[in-house]
Design a protein around this motif. Sequence first.
Motif, short mmCIF file in Angstrom:
data_model
loop_
_atom_site.label_atom_id
_atom_site.label_comp_id
_atom_site.label_asym_id
_atom_site.label_seq_id
_atom_site.Cartn_x
_atom_site.Cartn_y
_atom_site.Cartn_z
N VAL A 160 -9.82 42.70 -13.37
CA VAL A 160 -9.54 44.14 -13.26
C VAL A 160 -9.43 44.59 -11.81
N ASP A 161 -9.94 43.79 -10.88
CA ASP A 161 -9.83 44.11 -9.46
C ASP A 161 -8.60 43.49 -8.81
N GLY A 162 -7.83 42.74 -9.59
CA GLY A 162 -6.65 42.08 -9.05
C GLY A 162 -6.93 40.71 -8.46
N ASN A 163 -8.16 40.20 -8.61
CA ASN A 163 -8.49 38.87 -8.11
C ASN A 163 -7.79 37.80 -8.93
N ASP A 164 -7.34 36.73 -8.26
CA ASP A 164 -6.65 35.65 -8.99
C ASP A 164 -7.17 34.26 -8.64
N ALA A 165 -8.32 34.18 -7.95
CA ALA A 165 -8.95 32.90 -7.63
C ALA A 165 -10.39 32.95 -8.10
N PHE A 166 -10.81 31.91 -8.83
CA PHE A 166 -12.10 32.00 -9.53
C PHE A 166 -12.86 30.69 -9.52
N GLU A 167 -14.19 30.80 -9.59
CA GLU A 167 -15.03 29.73 -10.09
C GLU A 167 -14.98 29.83 -11.61
N ILE A 168 -15.07 28.68 -12.29
CA ILE A 168 -14.91 28.67 -13.75
C ILE A 168 -16.10 27.99 -14.39
N PHE A 169 -16.65 28.63 -15.43
CA PHE A 169 -17.81 28.12 -16.16
C PHE A 169 -17.44 28.03 -17.64
N ILE A 170 -17.67 26.85 -18.22
CA ILE A 170 -17.27 26.60 -19.60
C ILE A 170 -18.50 26.28 -20.44
N SER A 171 -18.59 26.91 -21.62
CA SER A 171 -19.61 26.58 -22.60
C SER A 171 -18.94 26.23 -23.92
N THR A 172 -19.33 25.08 -24.51
CA THR A 172 -18.94 24.80 -25.88
C THR A 172 -20.21 24.76 -26.72
N TYR A 173 -20.06 25.11 -28.00
CA TYR A 173 -21.19 25.22 -28.91
C TYR A 173 -20.99 24.20 -30.03
N ASN A 174 -22.03 23.39 -30.26
CA ASN A 174 -21.88 22.22 -31.11
C ASN A 174 -22.93 22.22 -32.22
N GLY A 175 -22.71 23.05 -33.22
CA GLY A 175 -23.67 23.20 -34.30
C GLY A 175 -23.32 22.48 -35.58
N ILE A 176 -22.25 21.68 -35.57
CA ILE A 176 -21.80 20.98 -36.78
C ILE A 176 -22.44 19.60 -36.84
N ASP A 177 -22.99 19.25 -37.98
CA ASP A 177 -23.57 17.92 -38.17
C ASP A 177 -22.46 17.00 -38.68
N TYR A 178 -21.73 16.40 -37.76
CA TYR A 178 -20.61 15.56 -38.12
C TYR A 178 -21.05 14.31 -38.88
N ASP A 179 -22.20 13.76 -38.53
CA ASP A 179 -22.67 12.56 -39.21
C ASP A 179 -22.89 12.83 -40.69
N GLU A 180 -23.47 13.98 -41.00
CA GLU A 180 -23.73 14.32 -42.40
C GLU A 180 -22.44 14.65 -43.14
N GLU A 181 -21.52 15.35 -42.46
CA GLU A 181 -20.32 15.83 -43.14
C GLU A 181 -19.22 14.77 -43.25
N PHE A 182 -19.11 13.88 -42.27
CA PHE A 182 -17.93 13.02 -42.20
C PHE A 182 -18.18 11.53 -42.10
N SER A 183 -19.40 11.09 -41.90
CA SER A 183 -19.64 9.68 -41.61
C SER A 183 -19.13 8.74 -42.71
#
Length: 200
Positions: free
Chosen positions: A127-150
């Motif tokens: 909103v201030d017109g800035n176009d250069a950034f530090e970037i922080f990424i979060s992913t959320y991993n709540g799926i039990d793949y072993d139970e659902e797909f193994s």
Amino acid sequence: MGLFDGFFKKRETIEDSDNGVPGPTFLDGKVKLVENPVKLLSHEWRRQLQLSNHLFKIRYYGVLHEEYKSIIASTDFAAPLVIAIEMGTGKEIVLFDGCKHGYNAMFCYTHTPEQLARKADTYYTDVDGNDAFEIFISTYNGIDYDEEFSKQLNAKGQLELANGEWVNFDTVKRNGFDGIQIRVKSRAGRSSLIISEELA
């Protein structure tokens, strides 16, 4: 926005974001730990994008949300695509492709060649017109793949995606996250949430 408030139990205060949760394979070697992370969740992988530089420009496919105007949202045609461009080198890193990454994209939907080929050609400014950034990424991993797909793995330890592709099970677990948030911080210190997606 509160999309993930209450989804997972918050962890105690820790020195950095290394909580044992595996992150997306496409960001391997491109991130660093976040020191003193605030309210890190037990099923959250959180990192800062870092190559030779820590500042990036951002290009995206999508539209800005009508209410939360800093957030990049889907169009009627396709999900968002967000790319970071390293300042100084011009190196490009895909941060999120909503047609490929996350549980829904991998197991619930298929996409046309035209959707997959969409271009991230809009540069992001805050909103201030800035176009250069530090970037922080979060992913959320709540799926039990072993139970659902193994029990659905082939002899090579691969799982079939909705598009018919067979992928290594560990890769599926890491890229099939059920939520993602991306925050940016300008050189002026303004923090903005640019991606907030529930993906399962």
